[in-house]
Design a protein around this motif. Sequence first.
Motif, PDB file in Angstrom:
ATOM      1  N   GLU A 122       0.829  -1.204   0.000  1.00 22.20           N
ATOM      2  CA  GLU A 122       0.000   0.000   0.000  1.00 22.20           C
ATOM      3  C   GLU A 122       0.864   1.254   0.000  1.00 22.20           C
ATOM      4  OE1 GLU A 122      -2.592  -0.810   3.311  1.00 22.20           O
ATOM      5  OE2 GLU A 122      -3.945  -2.010   2.061  1.00 22.20           O
ATOM      6  N   ALA A 123       1.986   1.224   0.714  1.00 13.48           N
ATOM      7  CA  ALA A 123       2.895   2.374   0.735  1.00 13.48           C
ATOM      8  C   ALA A 123       3.476   2.653  -0.655  1.00 13.48           C
ATOM      9  CB  ALA A 123       4.024   2.145   1.747  1.00 13.48           C
ATOM     10  N   PHE A 124       3.529   1.614  -1.490  1.00 10.39           N
ATOM     11  CA  PHE A 124       4.030   1.760  -2.857  1.00 10.39           C
ATOM     12  C   PHE A 124       2.912   2.063  -3.848  1.00 10.39           C
ATOM     13  CE2 PHE A 124       7.969   0.117  -1.286  1.00 10.39           C
ATOM     14  CZ  PHE A 124       8.927   0.536  -2.186  1.00 10.39           C
ATOM     15  N   GLY A 125       1.713   2.318  -3.351  1.00  4.05           N
ATOM     16  CA  GLY A 125       0.618   2.707  -4.227  1.00  4.05           C
ATOM     17  C   GLY A 125      -0.227   1.562  -4.758  1.00  4.05           C
ATOM     18  N   PHE A 126      -0.040   0.349  -4.246  1.00  5.27           N
ATOM     19  CA  PHE A 126      -0.894  -0.764  -4.659  1.00  5.27           C
ATOM     20  C   PHE A 126      -2.256  -0.615  -3.987  1.00  5.27           C
ATOM     21  CE2 PHE A 126       3.136  -2.545  -5.852  1.00  5.27           C
ATOM     22  CZ  PHE A 126       2.853  -3.410  -6.896  1.00  5.27           C
ATOM     23  N   GLU A 127      -3.287  -0.957  -4.730  1.00  5.52           N
ATOM     24  CA  GLU A 127      -4.650  -0.891  -4.208  1.00  5.52           C
ATOM     25  C   GLU A 127      -5.273  -2.273  -4.234  1.00  5.52           C
ATOM     26  OE1 GLU A 127      -6.792   1.957  -6.544  1.00  5.52           O
ATOM     27  OE2 GLU A 127      -5.458   3.608  -5.949  1.00  5.52           O
ATOM     28  N   ARG A 128      -6.118  -2.552  -3.240  1.00  3.63           N
ATOM     29  CA  ARG A 128      -6.820  -3.840  -3.195  1.00  3.63           C
ATOM     30  C   ARG A 128      -7.875  -3.867  -4.284  1.00  3.63           C
ATOM     31  NH1 ARG A 128      -6.816  -5.761   2.825  1.00  3.63           N
ATOM     32  NH2 ARG A 128      -4.979  -4.638   3.533  1.00  3.63           N
ATOM     33  N   ILE A 129      -7.871  -4.948  -5.068  1.00  4.40           N
ATOM     34  CA  ILE A 129      -8.843  -5.052  -6.162  1.00  4.40           C
ATOM     35  C   ILE A 129      -9.699  -6.303  -6.064  1.00  4.40           C
ATOM     36  CG2 ILE A 129      -7.511  -3.628  -7.774  1.00  4.40           C
ATOM     37  CD1 ILE A 129      -6.620  -6.316  -9.120  1.00  4.40           C
ATOM     38  N   GLY A 130      -9.406  -7.179  -5.115  1.00  2.67           N
ATOM     39  CA  GLY A 130     -10.209  -8.386  -5.000  1.00  2.67           C
ATOM     40  C   GLY A 130      -9.653  -9.336  -3.968  1.00  2.67           C
ATOM     41  N   LEU A 131     -10.328 -10.475  -3.847  1.00  6.32           N
ATOM     42  CA  LEU A 131      -9.945 -11.490  -2.873  1.00  6.32           C
ATOM     43  C   LEU A 131     -10.044 -12.854  -3.538  1.00  6.32           C
ATOM     44  CD1 LEU A 131      -9.332 -11.753   0.253  1.00  6.32           C
ATOM     45  CD2 LEU A 131     -11.751 -12.346   0.474  1.00  6.32           C
ATOM     46  N   ARG A 132      -9.022 -13.675  -3.343  1.00 10.49           N
ATOM     47  CA  ARG A 132      -9.064 -15.064  -3.807  1.00 10.49           C
ATOM     48  C   ARG A 132      -9.213 -15.928  -2.552  1.00 10.49           C
ATOM     49  NH1 ARG A 132      -7.087 -15.474  -9.245  1.00 10.49           N
ATOM     50  NH2 ARG A 132      -5.759 -13.724  -9.823  1.00 10.49           N
ATOM     51  N   ARG A 133     -10.375 -16.517  -2.394  1.00 12.14           N
ATOM     52  CA  ARG A 133     -10.649 -17.340  -1.207  1.00 12.14           C
ATOM     53  C   ARG A 133      -9.842 -18.637  -1.260  1.00 12.14           C
ATOM     54  NH1 ARG A 133     -13.239 -14.671   2.286  1.00 12.14           N
ATOM     55  NH2 ARG A 133     -14.935 -13.337   1.632  1.00 12.14           N
ATOM     56  N   ASP A 134      -9.310 -19.042  -0.111  1.00 10.82           N
ATOM     57  CA  ASP A 134      -8.571 -20.310   0.017  1.00 10.82           C
ATOM     58  C   ASP A 134      -7.456 -20.444  -1.011  1.00 10.82           C
ATOM     59  OD1 ASP A 134     -10.365 -21.084   2.059  1.00 10.82           O
ATOM     60  OD2 ASP A 134     -11.770 -21.864   0.563  1.00 10.82           O
ATOM     61  N   TYR A 135      -6.788 -19.341  -1.335  1.00 13.99           N
ATOM     62  CA  TYR A 135      -5.775 -19.322  -2.392  1.00 13.99           C
ATOM     63  C   TYR A 135      -4.535 -20.120  -2.012  1.00 13.99           C
ATOM     64  CZ  TYR A 135      -2.538 -17.300  -5.834  1.00 13.99           C
ATOM     65  OH  TYR A 135      -1.639 -17.109  -6.836  1.00 13.99           O
ATOM     66  N   TYR A 136      -4.119 -20.001  -0.770  1.00 10.29           N
ATOM     67  CA  TYR A 136      -2.889 -20.662  -0.338  1.00 10.29           C
ATOM     68  C   TYR A 136      -3.179 -22.079   0.159  1.00 10.29           C
ATOM     69  CZ  TYR A 136      -0.849 -16.090  -0.973  1.00 10.29           C
ATOM     70  OH  TYR A 136      -0.431 -14.910  -1.532  1.00 10.29           O
ATOM     71  N   ASP A 137      -2.144 -22.917   0.143  1.00 17.60           N
ATOM     72  CA  ASP A 137      -2.300 -24.330   0.466  1.00 17.60           C
ATOM     73  C   ASP A 137      -2.903 -24.573   1.842  1.00 17.60           C
ATOM     74  OD1 ASP A 137      -1.239 -24.880  -1.988  1.00 17.60           O
ATOM     75  OD2 ASP A 137       0.727 -25.504  -1.241  1.00 17.60           O
ATOM     76  N   ASP A 138      -2.709 -23.643   2.780  1.00 17.58           N
ATOM     77  CA  ASP A 138      -3.251 -23.834   4.127  1.00 17.58           C
ATOM     78  C   ASP A 138      -4.650 -23.233   4.280  1.00 17.58           C
ATOM     79  OD1 ASP A 138      -2.631 -21.146   4.054  1.00 17.58           O
ATOM     80  OD2 ASP A 138      -1.574 -21.136   5.981  1.00 17.58           O
ATOM     81  N   GLY A 139      -5.255 -22.791   3.166  1.00 15.45           N
ATOM     82  CA  GLY A 139      -6.610 -22.264   3.193  1.00 15.45           C
ATOM     83  C   GLY A 139      -6.713 -20.765   3.401  1.00 15.45           C
ATOM     84  N   THR A 140      -5.579 -20.086   3.533  1.00 14.52           N
ATOM     85  CA  THR A 140      -5.589 -18.634   3.729  1.00 14.52           C
ATOM     86  C   THR A 140      -5.989 -17.929   2.437  1.00 14.52           C
ATOM     87  OG1 THR A 140      -3.850 -18.824   5.388  1.00 14.52           O
ATOM     88  CG2 THR A 140      -4.177 -16.643   4.420  1.00 14.52           C
ATOM     89  N   ASP A 141      -6.774 -16.872   2.588  1.00 12.75           N
ATOM     90  CA  ASP A 141      -7.173 -16.067   1.434  1.00 12.75           C
ATOM     91  C   ASP A 141      -6.000 -15.228   0.941  1.00 12.75           C
ATOM     92  OD1 ASP A 141      -9.745 -17.023   1.862  1.00 12.75           O
ATOM     93  OD2 ASP A 141     -10.436 -15.185   2.841  1.00 12.75           O
ATOM     94  N   ALA A 142      -6.067 -14.850  -0.339  1.00 12.29           N
ATOM     95  CA  ALA A 142      -5.105 -13.918  -0.923  1.00 12.29           C
ATOM     96  C   ALA A 142      -5.830 -12.628  -1.258  1.00 12.29           C
ATOM     97  CB  ALA A 142      -4.482 -14.500  -2.183  1.00 12.29           C
TER      98      ALA A 142
END
Length: 156
Positions: A122-142
């Motif tokens: 965010e400090a570099f100007g990135f903005e949140r544009i969406g969510l990928r549910r269960d993206y990571y192998d342990d079930g964490t969202d991205a």
Amino acid sequence: MTAATLRKMTEADLPAVMKIERSTFPFDAWSEGMLRGELADQPRTRYYIVAVADEEVVGYAGLAAAGDQADVQTIAVSATMQRAGIGSAMLRELLTEATRRGATAVFLEVRADNPPAQAMYEAFGFERIGLRRDYYDDGTDAIMMMRKLSVESGNG
């Protein structure tokens, strides 16, 4: 603390990179084969760098770029060197390379349970544009993030 210098990643860096990869991403570390595959696409569509301090690899980062779009593939810094500006320096270098390659936007995914990384992006100007549910192998969202690049002004 010694400042880190950045240089292009080579296959010789893989043992040190894999050590950081496995400790930073214990649930979803990339395999050495995956990283070798990424390096095989340098410089055509990939750009991978390492951060070196006291002759030791202390971080690495990678970019995929095709056409006008680039994606931050990975950024990791060894636990003992975190919060020293190394991640920011590598991200700055990836954004510079994306601009050099003609990208107009850079995308990435970041773990929803990693607020420090989210804050850096965010400090570099990135903005949140969406969510990928269960993206990571342990079930964490991205959290999906994007930053537009200005062709005229570089990565500034």
